[in-house]
Design a protein around this motif. Structure first.
Motif, PDB file in Angstrom:
ATOM      1  N   THR A  52       0.847  -1.194   0.000  1.00 32.03           N
ATOM      2  CA  THR A  52       0.000   0.000   0.000  1.00 32.03           C
ATOM      3  C   THR A  52       0.881   1.242   0.000  1.00 32.03           C
ATOM      4  OG1 THR A  52      -0.123   0.093   2.422  1.00 32.03           O
ATOM      5  CG2 THR A  52      -1.826  -1.187   1.281  1.00 32.03           C
ATOM      6  N   VAL A  53       0.311   2.350  -0.474  1.00 26.50           N
ATOM      7  CA  VAL A  53       1.018   3.629  -0.490  1.00 26.50           C
ATOM      8  C   VAL A  53       0.099   4.706   0.073  1.00 26.50           C
ATOM      9  CG1 VAL A  53       2.208   5.363  -1.881  1.00 26.50           C
ATOM     10  CG2 VAL A  53       2.329   2.952  -2.534  1.00 26.50           C
ATOM     11  N   GLU A  54       0.649   5.528   0.955  1.00 25.11           N
ATOM     12  CA  GLU A  54      -0.076   6.669   1.519  1.00 25.11           C
ATOM     13  C   GLU A  54       0.741   7.934   1.287  1.00 25.11           C
ATOM     14  OE1 GLU A  54      -0.593   6.010   5.671  1.00 25.11           O
ATOM     15  OE2 GLU A  54      -1.192   3.908   5.411  1.00 25.11           O
ATOM     16  N   VAL A  55       0.073   9.066   1.282  1.00 24.16           N
ATOM     17  CA  VAL A  55       0.760  10.356   1.181  1.00 24.16           C
ATOM     18  C   VAL A  55       0.343  11.212   2.370  1.00 24.16           C
ATOM     19  CG1 VAL A  55       1.185  12.410  -0.200  1.00 24.16           C
ATOM     20  CG2 VAL A  55       0.756  10.221  -1.337  1.00 24.16           C
ATOM     21  N   HIS A  56       1.328  11.705   3.115  1.00 21.90           N
ATOM     22  CA  HIS A  56       1.093  12.576   4.267  1.00 21.90           C
ATOM     23  C   HIS A  56       1.831  13.882   3.996  1.00 21.90           C
ATOM     24  CE1 HIS A  56      -0.398   9.224   6.911  1.00 21.90           C
ATOM     25  NE2 HIS A  56       0.274   8.539   5.993  1.00 21.90           N
ATOM     26  N   THR A  57       1.116  14.978   3.892  1.00 22.24           N
ATOM     27  CA  THR A  57       1.720  16.253   3.509  1.00 22.24           C
ATOM     28  C   THR A  57       1.991  17.119   4.734  1.00 22.24           C
ATOM     29  OG1 THR A  57       0.565  16.179   1.397  1.00 22.24           O
ATOM     30  CG2 THR A  57       1.473  18.300   2.073  1.00 22.24           C
ATOM     31  N   ILE A  58       3.231  17.595   4.825  1.00 24.29           N
ATOM     32  CA  ILE A  58       3.612  18.534   5.881  1.00 24.29           C
ATOM     33  C   ILE A  58       3.565  19.946   5.298  1.00 24.29           C
ATOM     34  CG2 ILE A  58       5.430  19.262   7.460  1.00 24.29           C
ATOM     35  CD1 ILE A  58       6.352  16.414   7.633  1.00 24.29           C
ATOM     36  N   VAL A  59       2.890  20.847   5.992  1.00 21.31           N
ATOM     37  CA  VAL A  59       2.702  22.221   5.513  1.00 21.31           C
ATOM     38  C   VAL A  59       3.321  23.193   6.514  1.00 21.31           C
ATOM     39  CG1 VAL A  59       1.002  23.986   4.917  1.00 21.31           C
ATOM     40  CG2 VAL A  59       0.582  21.593   4.292  1.00 21.31           C
TER      41      VAL A  59
END
Length: 228
Positions: free
Chosen positions: A175-182
């Motif tokens: 599986t692949v997830e994307v977690h964005t840091i802003v």
């Protein structure tokens, strides 16, 4: 070394980074190797959760720092493609911000499969160095800066290949997830400073101090199970 440690500590202390680290620890089991462990934060946190936590890094100075900071962990100087572990000896494998810096990242993933027990879990974490999202009045120049920085690394875009690397090395349930840091304030400036200097950075500094900075970095997390 002190500059690198400062940057690593800054990143590790971010609330978003702490939450993401906790997320990566799920289902790693009771014996975990953290490859490219750096200053050892993840090893210490995994050990505090009751795991036998093993940190591996190619930099002896970094391993010394890690061992001093986190005496509950076990640390080794070793190459990611030649881990000092027996076949099938760990239940979890973790590599965070590592594969982009390796000359042959596929060898590290093959090594992950070797050291994992059947049904062991591998987690790969990192960002694609082409995907710094920065608000600017000169987006073309920012693209040039970002790509120039990316091209100083062996595999700056490896994160988009995480899934295929795991599949190609016999991992299942990938599986692949994307977690964005802003970042929207001055806390984002250390990340931008790594791209270069000059008037554009002065502009970003002014934006940050006026609460007008916008920097976003997507972090990719791929995981898979070593097929029996």
């Amino acid at each position: 070394m002190s500059t690198l440690l400062t940057v690593l500590d800054f990143l590790d202390d971010l609330p978003q980074a702490r939450d993401l680290r906790e997320h990566t620890y799920k289902a790693l089991g009771d014996t975990v190797v953290d490859v490219g462990c750096g200053s050892g934060r993840a090893v210490g946190e995994l050990a505090a959760r009751g795991a036998r936590a093993i940190g591996v890094d190619l930099d002896p100075a970094m391993i010394q720092v890690a061992a001093e900071r986190w005496p509950s962990g076990e640390f080794h100087v070793a190459d990611a493609a030649a881990l000092p572990l027996d076949d099938g000896s760990v239940t979890g494998y973790r590599a965070d911000k590592l594969l982009h810096a390796l000359p042959e990242p596929e060898r590290a993933v093959a090594e992950a499969r070797r050291v994992l027990a059947a049904n062991g879990r591998a987690v790969l974490v990192g960002h694609d160095w082409d995907t710094f999202v920065i608000d600017s009045d000169d987006p073309a120049f920012i693209r040039t800066l970002v790509h120039a920085r990316a091209d100083t690394m062996p595999h700056p875009r490896i994160a988009r290949r995480y899934r295929n690397l795991l599949l190609d090395n016999g991992f299942a349930d990938v599986t692949v997830e994307v977690h964005t840091i802003v970042w929207t304030g001055t806390e984002g400036l250390p990340m931008l400073a790594g791209l270069g200097e000059g008037a554009w950075l002065d502009d970003q500094d002014a934006r940050a101090r006026a609460d007008r900075l916008f920097l976003a970095i997507p972090i990719f997390l791929a995981s898979g199970t070593r097929a029996a």
